[in-house]
Write an enzyme that holds these catalytic residues in place. Structure first.
Site, PDB file in Angstrom:
ATOM      1  N   ARG A   1       0.871  -1.179   0.000  1.00 22.38           N
ATOM      2  CA  ARG A   1       0.000   0.000   0.000  1.00 22.38           C
ATOM      3  C   ARG A   1       0.901   1.221   0.000  1.00 22.38           C
ATOM      4  O   ARG A   1       1.748   1.364   0.887  1.00 22.38           O
ATOM      5  CB  ARG A   1      -0.909  -0.024   1.228  1.00 22.38           C
ATOM      6  CG  ARG A   1      -1.783   1.229   1.432  1.00 22.38           C
ATOM      7  CD  ARG A   1      -2.791   1.390   0.305  1.00 22.38           C
ATOM      8  NE  ARG A   1      -3.890   2.251   0.659  1.00 22.38           N
ATOM      9  CZ  ARG A   1      -3.878   3.584   0.614  1.00 22.38           C
ATOM     10  NH1 ARG A   1      -2.778   4.226   0.262  1.00 22.38           N
ATOM     11  NH2 ARG A   1      -4.955   4.284   0.934  1.00 22.38           N
TER      12      ARG A   1
ATOM     13  N   GLU B   1     -11.219   5.368  -5.346  1.00 24.08           N
ATOM     14  CA  GLU B   1     -11.602   3.965  -5.400  1.00 24.08           C
ATOM     15  C   GLU B   1     -11.756   3.517  -6.856  1.00 24.08           C
ATOM     16  O   GLU B   1     -12.073   4.337  -7.726  1.00 24.08           O
ATOM     17  CB  GLU B   1     -12.914   3.751  -4.655  1.00 24.08           C
ATOM     18  CG  GLU B   1     -12.823   4.050  -3.162  1.00 24.08           C
ATOM     19  CD  GLU B   1     -11.877   3.099  -2.447  1.00 24.08           C
ATOM     20  OE1 GLU B   1     -12.148   1.881  -2.442  1.00 24.08           O
ATOM     21  OE2 GLU B   1     -10.862   3.561  -1.898  1.00 24.08           O
TER      22      GLU B   1
ATOM     23  N   ARG C   1      -0.955  -5.394   4.435  1.00 20.18           N
ATOM     24  CA  ARG C   1      -0.171  -4.843   3.340  1.00 20.18           C
ATOM     25  C   ARG C   1       1.008  -4.038   3.883  1.00 20.18           C
ATOM     26  O   ARG C   1       0.868  -3.320   4.878  1.00 20.18           O
ATOM     27  CB  ARG C   1      -1.035  -3.941   2.452  1.00 20.18           C
ATOM     28  CG  ARG C   1      -2.185  -4.657   1.780  1.00 20.18           C
ATOM     29  CD  ARG C   1      -3.062  -3.696   0.991  1.00 20.18           C
ATOM     30  NE  ARG C   1      -3.714  -2.713   1.845  1.00 20.18           N
ATOM     31  CZ  ARG C   1      -4.606  -1.824   1.425  1.00 20.18           C
ATOM     32  NH1 ARG C   1      -4.952  -1.792   0.150  1.00 20.18           N
ATOM     33  NH2 ARG C   1      -5.156  -0.962   2.267  1.00 20.18           N
TER      34      ARG C   1
END
Length: 204
Positions: free
Chosen positions: A30, A38, A81
């Site tokens: 990330r 999004e 992540r």
């Protein structure tokens, strides 16, 4: 929620998941300090009309990361992540995404890319060419059971002690306004539609 992790560096040609997530050598990464729209998010152009800013962000990261990248970080998010700064060809990809207007500076976690965001906003690049809701607010609405608006329907019909008010993108109160459809609140595709339904324009 971030959790400490062993300092890690991964490198390789990545697979791009979305505008702020990569998979490098089987490690999900990330990008630190940024928040991209999004995947299915739409944004509004100042001239009118919606565009697929989420898909554009994914495409921008795919173009930037179409070579070997090196990602370094020492924290993981709640999804496991690696939170990292990724570089390719000597370029900070996190900074490049924000500078292109393909992602926001994620002030909740870092102020590292605020300068790049200010430059992109001034130049009206990417998400700054019109109105865009910050992705973290959209995620909060989704968690609350309020789906994001359909393409082009970004006017928020809110019910409060002041009555039925609608908020247009760009208003000072727009981003802070949450829509809860369970309370009868709703999204509108135009001011005329909102007025016809009995809502009145908010003060700002």
């Amino acid at each position: 929620m971030l959790s400490p992790a062993m300092a890690a560096t991964v490198s390789g040609v990545p697979r791009v998941v979305d505008g702020d997530t990569l998979v490098v050598e089987n490690t999900r990464v990330r990008l630190f300090g940024i928040d991209a729209p999004e995947s299915k998010q739409t944004c509004q152009r100042a001239s009118g009309g919606a565009w697929s800013c989420g898909a554009a962000a994914t495409a921008a990261l795919r173009a930037l990361a179409a070579q070997e990248v090196r990602c370094s970080g020492d924290e993981e998010d709640r999804y496991g992540r690696l939170i990292a700064v990724c570089r390719a060809g000597g370029r900070d990809l996190n900074a490049a995404m924000v500078a292109r207007g393909a992602a926001f500076a994620y002030r909740k976690y870092s102020m590292a890319y605020v300068r790049q965001e200010a430059e992109a906003k001034s130049a009206r690049r990417g998400v700054w060419q019109g109105n865009a809701e910050r992705p973290d607010l959209m995620r909060a609405q989704t968690r609350a059971g309020t789906p994001p608006p359909q393409s082009g329907c970004a006017i928020k019909g809110n019910i409060s002690g002041r009555g039925h008010l609608y908020h247009v993108p760009g208003m000072r109160s727009y981003e802070a306004t949450r829509i809860n459809t369970r309370k009868g609140e709703r999204w509108f595709c135009s001011e005329a539609q909102a007025k016809a339904a009995g809502w009145r324009r908010a003060g700002g």
